[in-house]
Design an enzyme around this catalytic site. Sequence first.
Site, PDB file in Angstrom:
ATOM      1  N   GLU B  70       0.823  -1.216   0.000  1.00 21.27           N
ATOM      2  CA  GLU B  70       0.000   0.000   0.000  1.00 21.27           C
ATOM      3  C   GLU B  70       0.854   1.262   0.000  1.00 21.27           C
ATOM      4  O   GLU B  70       0.510   2.242  -0.637  1.00 21.27           O
ATOM      5  CB  GLU B  70      -0.946   0.015   1.203  1.00 21.27           C
ATOM      6  CG  GLU B  70      -2.165  -0.881   1.047  1.00 21.27           C
ATOM      7  CD  GLU B  70      -1.889  -2.316   1.463  1.00 21.27           C
ATOM      8  OE1 GLU B  70      -0.741  -2.601   1.869  1.00 21.27           O
ATOM      9  OE2 GLU B  70      -2.805  -3.146   1.382  1.00 21.27           O
ATOM     10  N   PHE B  93      -9.248  -1.820   2.408  1.00 17.70           N
ATOM     11  CA  PHE B  93      -9.957  -1.503   3.654  1.00 17.70           C
ATOM     12  C   PHE B  93      -9.340  -0.221   4.197  1.00 17.70           C
ATOM     13  O   PHE B  93      -8.109  -0.080   4.181  1.00 17.70           O
ATOM     14  CB  PHE B  93      -9.781  -2.620   4.684  1.00 17.70           C
ATOM     15  CG  PHE B  93     -10.511  -3.887   4.348  1.00 17.70           C
ATOM     16  CD1 PHE B  93     -11.755  -4.158   4.918  1.00 17.70           C
ATOM     17  CD2 PHE B  93      -9.976  -4.808   3.465  1.00 17.70           C
ATOM     18  CE1 PHE B  93     -12.441  -5.330   4.600  1.00 17.70           C
ATOM     19  CE2 PHE B  93     -10.651  -5.979   3.145  1.00 17.70           C
ATOM     20  CZ  PHE B  93     -11.890  -6.239   3.718  1.00 17.70           C
ATOM     21  N   ASP B  95      -8.885   0.521   7.021  1.00 17.49           N
ATOM     22  CA  ASP B  95      -8.031   0.133   8.151  1.00 17.49           C
ATOM     23  C   ASP B  95      -6.559   0.042   7.718  1.00 17.49           C
ATOM     24  O   ASP B  95      -5.663   0.182   8.542  1.00 17.49           O
ATOM     25  CB  ASP B  95      -8.469  -1.233   8.672  1.00 17.49           C
ATOM     26  CG  ASP B  95      -9.977  -1.321   8.816  1.00 17.49           C
ATOM     27  OD1 ASP B  95     -10.447  -1.399   9.947  1.00 17.49           O
ATOM     28  OD2 ASP B  95     -10.678  -1.287   7.790  1.00 17.49           O
ATOM     29  N   PHE B  96      -6.318  -0.220   6.440  1.00 17.16           N
ATOM     30  CA  PHE B  96      -4.939  -0.394   5.969  1.00 17.16           C
ATOM     31  C   PHE B  96      -4.212   0.944   5.818  1.00 17.16           C
ATOM     32  O   PHE B  96      -3.057   0.976   5.399  1.00 17.16           O
ATOM     33  CB  PHE B  96      -4.902  -1.145   4.636  1.00 17.16           C
ATOM     34  CG  PHE B  96      -5.509  -2.524   4.687  1.00 17.16           C
ATOM     35  CD1 PHE B  96      -5.866  -3.113   5.887  1.00 17.16           C
ATOM     36  CD2 PHE B  96      -5.726  -3.239   3.511  1.00 17.16           C
ATOM     37  CE1 PHE B  96      -6.432  -4.383   5.929  1.00 17.16           C
ATOM     38  CE2 PHE B  96      -6.287  -4.506   3.540  1.00 17.16           C
ATOM     39  CZ  PHE B  96      -6.644  -5.080   4.751  1.00 17.16           C
ATOM     40  N   ILE B  97      -4.886   2.017   6.144  1.00 17.32           N
ATOM     41  CA  ILE B  97      -4.199   3.310   6.093  1.00 17.32           C
ATOM     42  C   ILE B  97      -2.964   3.296   6.999  1.00 17.32           C
ATOM     43  O   ILE B  97      -2.016   4.046   6.775  1.00 17.32           O
ATOM     44  CB  ILE B  97      -5.132   4.472   6.490  1.00 17.32           C
ATOM     45  CG1 ILE B  97      -4.442   5.775   6.162  1.00 17.32           C
ATOM     46  CG2 ILE B  97      -5.562   4.362   7.928  1.00 17.32           C
ATOM     47  CD1 ILE B  97      -5.061   6.999   6.715  1.00 17.32           C
ATOM     48  N   HIS B 139     -10.620  -4.710  10.066  1.00 20.86           N
ATOM     49  CA  HIS B 139     -11.264  -4.684   8.743  1.00 20.86           C
ATOM     50  C   HIS B 139     -12.667  -4.086   8.840  1.00 20.86           C
ATOM     51  O   HIS B 139     -13.496  -4.366   7.999  1.00 20.86           O
ATOM     52  CB  HIS B 139     -11.406  -6.097   8.162  1.00 20.86           C
ATOM     53  CG  HIS B 139     -10.126  -6.731   7.728  1.00 20.86           C
ATOM     54  ND1 HIS B 139      -9.338  -7.470   8.573  1.00 20.86           N
ATOM     55  CD2 HIS B 139      -9.498  -6.741   6.525  1.00 20.86           C
ATOM     56  CE1 HIS B 139      -8.281  -7.927   7.914  1.00 20.86           C
ATOM     57  NE2 HIS B 139      -8.336  -7.499   6.680  1.00 20.86           N
TER      58      HIS B 139
END
Lengths: 368, 335, 332
Positions: B70, B93, B95-97, B139
């Site tokens: 990412e 998602f 959340d993966f920030i 997630h």
Amino acid sequence: MNEGITPLLMPRWGVDMTEGKVVRWLVGEGAAVHANTELVEVESEKAVAPVEAGAESVLRRRIAPEGVMVPVGGLLGVLAPNGVADADIEAFVQAFAAPKQSVAAMPTQDETVTALGQSLRLLSFGAGDPPLLLAHGFGGDRRGWSLVQSELARQRRVISVDLPGHGDSSKTIASASPEFFRDILLALMDALGLARVHLVGHSWGGVLAMAVAEQAPQRVASLTLIGTAGQETPVEANYIRDFLDAARRAEVKTVLQRLFADPAMVSREMVEQVLRFKRIEAADDALRKIAVMSHEASRRPDPAAAPSVPTQIIAGREDRICPLGENFTPPQGVVLHLLDRVGHMPHLEAPAKVASLINAHVSAASAP
Amino acid sequence: MSVKSYRAAIREALEHEMQRDPDVVLIGQDLAGGAGGGGEDDAWGGPMAVTKGLVGKFGRERVLDTPVSEAASIGAAVGAAAAGLRPVAELMFCDFIGVCCDQILNQAAKYRYTFGGQDQVPLTIRTTIGAGQQLGSQHSQALYPLFSYFPGLKVVVPATAYDAKGLLATAIRDNDPVIFCEHRLLYRLREDVPDESYTIPFGEARIVEEGGDVTVVALSRMVHVAAEAVRALREDGIDCDLIDPRTTTPLDTDTIFDSVEATGRLVIVDEAGPRCGTASDIAAIVAEEMFNALRAPIRRVTPPYAPVPAAPELERSYVPDASRIIAAVRSVMER
Amino acid sequence: MTELSTPYAPSREGLRGAYRTMRRIRCFEERLHAEFAAGRVPSSVHLYAGQEASAAAICAHLGAQDYLHNTHRAHGPAIARGADLIAITKEIYLRAGGLCQGKGGSPHLHDARLRLIGANGGVGSGAALACGSALAIRHRQENGVAVALLGDGACNQGVVSESFNLASVWKLPVVFAIENNGYAEATATSYAIAGDNLAARGPAFGMPSTRVDGADYFAVHEAAGVAIECARSGGGPSLVEIMAPRFYGHYEGDAQKYRAPGEVAELRRTRDCLTRLRQRMIDEYQFSTAEIDAMDAEIGVDIDRAFAEAAAAPPPDPALLMRDIYADRSGL
């Protein structure tokens, strides 16, 4: 005998809904269901959604097969606890009366017709020819007639059309000239096999209706112009520009309020509908082209001074968009109805009055 | 006009914008679903199946599958945008920030400002949000308030298929970085959506219902939950204004102010958490600007200050439901 | 005249330009060092002195279609890329008329027209951004390359490894040019770089890779030339590790007590790229000492003028605080 038997009926989602299509059953016969068990998926003009059981029971019968249209209130299936005998359920189904047809549930048809290469969406209501053909104004669509359509359909078929660039018709228009739109209306009559119609046009639609009457008077049984007296009627200079440039909700609301004697008539739904239409790029492009062409056309002398078909004009005394002016006198033979406390939208501001004026005009024109 | 799902509406916006502008490219994991295997091409069409079919129409040069990286792929999207492309990057998602914060919060958000306005970054990051699928704490979050904290970003939280299509077109044409938050539970929601291309301006709330007794502001999927509550309250004689801001940056405070001016009561429903969230933000702005119009304390209906649990029973009590909204509205009506 | 066999041998004119650039950078950084010590520089600065051959040699291969992603040790590469010296100085002084109007500062020297991209606060992100520049270049079929300058410290960021992989998977026209100056701030590469060899990471990602002496302008010029030509001709990314000594601290004000006694003096004596280049120009390219001295004198004038203008420039317009946050302000 019918104790515990609950009919599962075609729901009515919104006033426009007269029937729905059974998309698919989600539960099999004999299945125990809860109040919020989704039983069957139904498609209306506006949405696809499941119908829920509403109470704890058992789905005993699936009456409506998948893929068929069922009128609002029609029987989709039968719910009953297991204790109820099959024979009782059979008797209930046999005795179930189909819903009585109301005005709103009169045969209606939302169909798409191709004329001069443009796809046209139209809505037919009622029965009896020659029909009334309703042409909306600049930026409007067939839904604008909703308050008068049912009343007009008591006597004959009523067809409202989305003109090219509008509503659900082709947004990419082949031409923006009034002559093109006149020819569209004639081609639409051809496509529908209509030799003659009673024409009703609002504002720009009225100008087009008048052009049809000039071009083919033998095909126009009567003419009703609403909010316009023809091409010479001055259009408030900034309205079209402001309408085109209004991009946000508040701006659109302000612009639409100028159409009405009572600004409170402009509802949130109306604003939303206009916004959704205007935001379609191809529609915006079509409107801008039409605006330019109409502007040029309006500088020409009015050739329709003495129409050869029975004509009436319905206008609001408080019309700020196409005011007829203090000194306006209709051409000979044309009847003018000026309505008090009405602006540019008589068919929305005084629908009962407008419907009765149209019905009377059509009856008089139809009399031998 | 035809009935389309939220997912199909998003796909249609992508397709229209890719047709309209050859500089629009898609970047993300499994978008072509995926590259390099021995089996079917376009088998997935993205982890959410949103981009299905696009690789066949536009080719692999414009639908770029990425490794699971990412930071590099979002960073590359920022660089490509600054260099004149219009990338649409997918962050599976939100959340993966956590693994690409620097790219979004420091690079994308501040590029124009830091360099004195020399550049623009016309980047769209599509990401997914929301609880309700038992996916657990990493997630299931609704992290849009985090994005709105950062000046330079725009943040979109569409609740309907119609809004999703029009707002995504606006996002892609916008010359700033836009975080477009798709709620996964809405992908199957269906409604009438025009087949033609259209845009919806940022910073214009949708007035879902007009009531006049209480102002209810709700975002993303909470709009639908709030609508259910508003219908139930109406049967009991309480009529609510229901407002969906649609974008949290820019935020249409005017529409909220107008409503609160009339009702004097405000309930905000947010799937993001109770601290430093959108509900808190709106509450603070209204309290500051409209204090004299308020007839009752502002109420926020949010999840508890806890991570999202996975078990369905726990998750159900995490996400606000209609009964909590109804209770909040009733409580402000008592004052 | 000496015949060199590689196609990347610099011309006599090229050397004149490279020397000017390197001398300009050295003078600029030395002046800045003195200004900082005198308390006249308003922000933190990281000096490039000692590493000049790297920026000069790389920029010698770059054209208008190419992107250079800078590090926070930004002044040297900005000068080498041709950014306006006065605008650079005003930016470092955070004054009106700076490259970024005083909103970026020393690490963020950026000139969009020159495709000189300012550095990242958290080091290493430039590697990813450069992949994006390269993607845009390829999309527009511009026959360009993107060069990402990276420090040895940045190479331990995950995003850099991710970018190595992404560039290789997408076969992007990127060159990762690592300026290894031996220290990530105060921590030596011998401690922080496992294997103590960044060039070795290239092959792991399927990239050609090489390590060169950053004190040798000719070596850097050749390695950069090969890598840039490879990217430009569709051969994909490469990695060049440039061993370049750092003559000052991590930032100005750094007492450098972590360095061995005499270390910097030794580097200056043995590994000064400018001294070496000057000597080879005289020995192998028939430049006269007087000719080179004249170049040095000319550069001193430019630098005096840049610092004088920066010191006299007004602060940025207060309205800039709220300007350029967004390109499209609709709805805000």
